[in-house]
Design an enzyme around this catalytic site. Structure first.
Site, PDB file in Angstrom:
ATOM      1  N   PRO A  97      15.057  43.346   0.147  1.00 42.75           N
ATOM      2  CA  PRO A  97      15.071  43.759  -1.262  1.00 42.75           C
ATOM      3  C   PRO A  97      16.161  43.041  -2.039  1.00 42.75           C
ATOM      4  CG  PRO A  97      14.877  45.667   0.175  1.00 42.75           C
ATOM      5  CD  PRO A  97      15.168  44.490   1.062  1.00 42.75           C
ATOM      6  N   GLU A  98      15.824  42.612  -3.246  1.00 42.13           N
ATOM      7  CA  GLU A  98      16.798  41.918  -4.088  1.00 42.13           C
ATOM      8  C   GLU A  98      17.419  42.902  -5.087  1.00 42.13           C
ATOM      9  OE1 GLU A  98      15.783  37.893  -5.074  1.00 42.13           O
ATOM     10  OE2 GLU A  98      14.187  37.832  -3.588  1.00 42.13           O
ATOM     11  N   LYS A 139      23.029  43.741  -3.553  1.00 37.93           N
ATOM     12  CA  LYS A 139      22.130  44.397  -2.600  1.00 37.93           C
ATOM     13  C   LYS A 139      22.772  45.603  -1.930  1.00 37.93           C
ATOM     14  CE  LYS A 139      19.889  39.962  -1.641  1.00 37.93           C
ATOM     15  NZ  LYS A 139      19.493  38.985  -0.597  1.00 37.93           N
ATOM     16  N   ARG A 191      16.349  31.476   5.368  1.00 40.62           N
ATOM     17  CA  ARG A 191      15.092  31.866   4.738  1.00 40.62           C
ATOM     18  C   ARG A 191      14.296  30.630   4.346  1.00 40.62           C
ATOM     19  NH1 ARG A 191      15.306  37.035   2.796  1.00 40.62           N
ATOM     20  NH2 ARG A 191      13.029  36.866   2.814  1.00 40.62           N
TER      21      ARG A 191
END
Length: 274
Positions: A2-3, A52, A262
């Protein structure tokens, strides 16, 4: 993972459900039993996020600190009648007579003191969702670094709240080569990226989705200004998860490579800006 906009929405949901009340706090799974006992029955004062990281302030100067990580989920739902039983491995449950919040699979769930919370926040870069954040702090670290801009945007000590999807899309929106070193990025380019992230994350808070297509953004912003709310079911992305597909702008193939853990996606023809 989640950002930043997701954590801000979660903080708002927790405030709406529990702020000003003395909720029950428990650990159905048992792994957070000691921490839950320290918070149970205390007044829940306020929930907030920085990047975050989620911080929920309780009475007696105690804070709940949560980082969802890659698989964590924190649901906040209303209910009527009997309290619904926990489903799955619920690390933490906050409940009242009308709402229940269940946390599953976080990377971090801990009780903190005010001093510990301040120390965590001090290690984070500026958050585009906080109006008082100073982008100069991020620029100071970025323009002295030999690391790529793609790496730096994912470093939470440089910039808090930006994850992989925002990284890929904002670099494409400004036609920036993701492999340019931070020290090669010009100040006007960084200022434009920061301003854009402020806008994009704010739309994410409103819609609950990451929206980066300009036509979709303008439509959502117009609807939000008119009605106070806006939604979108299937946002369009320029490069994210489009490896091997044709760029919408120039037609060349979208590339991908693992950067900072990522999958980075970019267009080698469009993204040549220093």
């Amino acid at each position: 993972m989640p950002e930043g906009h997701t954590l801000r929405r979660l903080a708002t949901a927790l405030d709406d459900a529990f702020a000003g009340s003395d909720p029950r706090v428990s650990s159905p799974q048992g792994r957070f039993a000691d921490g839950a006992a320290l918070l149970d029955g205390l007044r829940l004062l306020h929930a907030d996020s920085v990047g975050k990281q989620l911080f929920v302030e309780f009475g007696r100067e105690r804070y709940l600190h949560v980082h969802l990580g890659l698989i964590g989920k924190f649901s906040v739902v209303p209910y009527a009648g009997a309290l619904p039983p926990p489903v799955g491995q619920v690390r933490l449950r906050i409940s009242s007579d009308s709402a229940v919040a269940d946390l599953r699979g976080p990377t971090l769930c801990a009780v903190r003191t005010p001093e510990e919370v301040a120390a965590v926040i001090a290690r984070l870069g500026p958050d585009p969702l906080h109006p008082q954040s100073d982008p100069e702090r991020a620029w100071t670290r970025l323009h002295r670094s030999g690391r790529s801009i793609a790496e730096l945007l994912m470093d939470q000590s440089v910039l808090a709240g930006v994850g992989n999807l925002y990284r890929c899309e904002v670099l494409f929106r400004h036609r920036v080569d993701p492999f340019r070193a931070g020290r090669q990025i010009r100040r006007p380019t960084w200022d434009a990226i920061w301003t854009d992230l402020v806008r994009l994350l704010a739309v994410g808070v409103i819609t609950g989705r990451i929206v980066t297509d300009e036509d979709e953004l303008l439509d959502l912003e117009e609807r939000a200004a008119r009605t106070g709310a806006a939604s979108i079911s299937d946002p369009t992305y320029a490069v994210y998860k489009r490896a091997g597909q044709a760029c919408h702008v120039c037609g060349s193939r979208i590339h991908t490579k693992v950067v900072a853990g990522r999958n980075l996606f970019w267009c080698g023809r469009c993204q040549r800006r220093r």
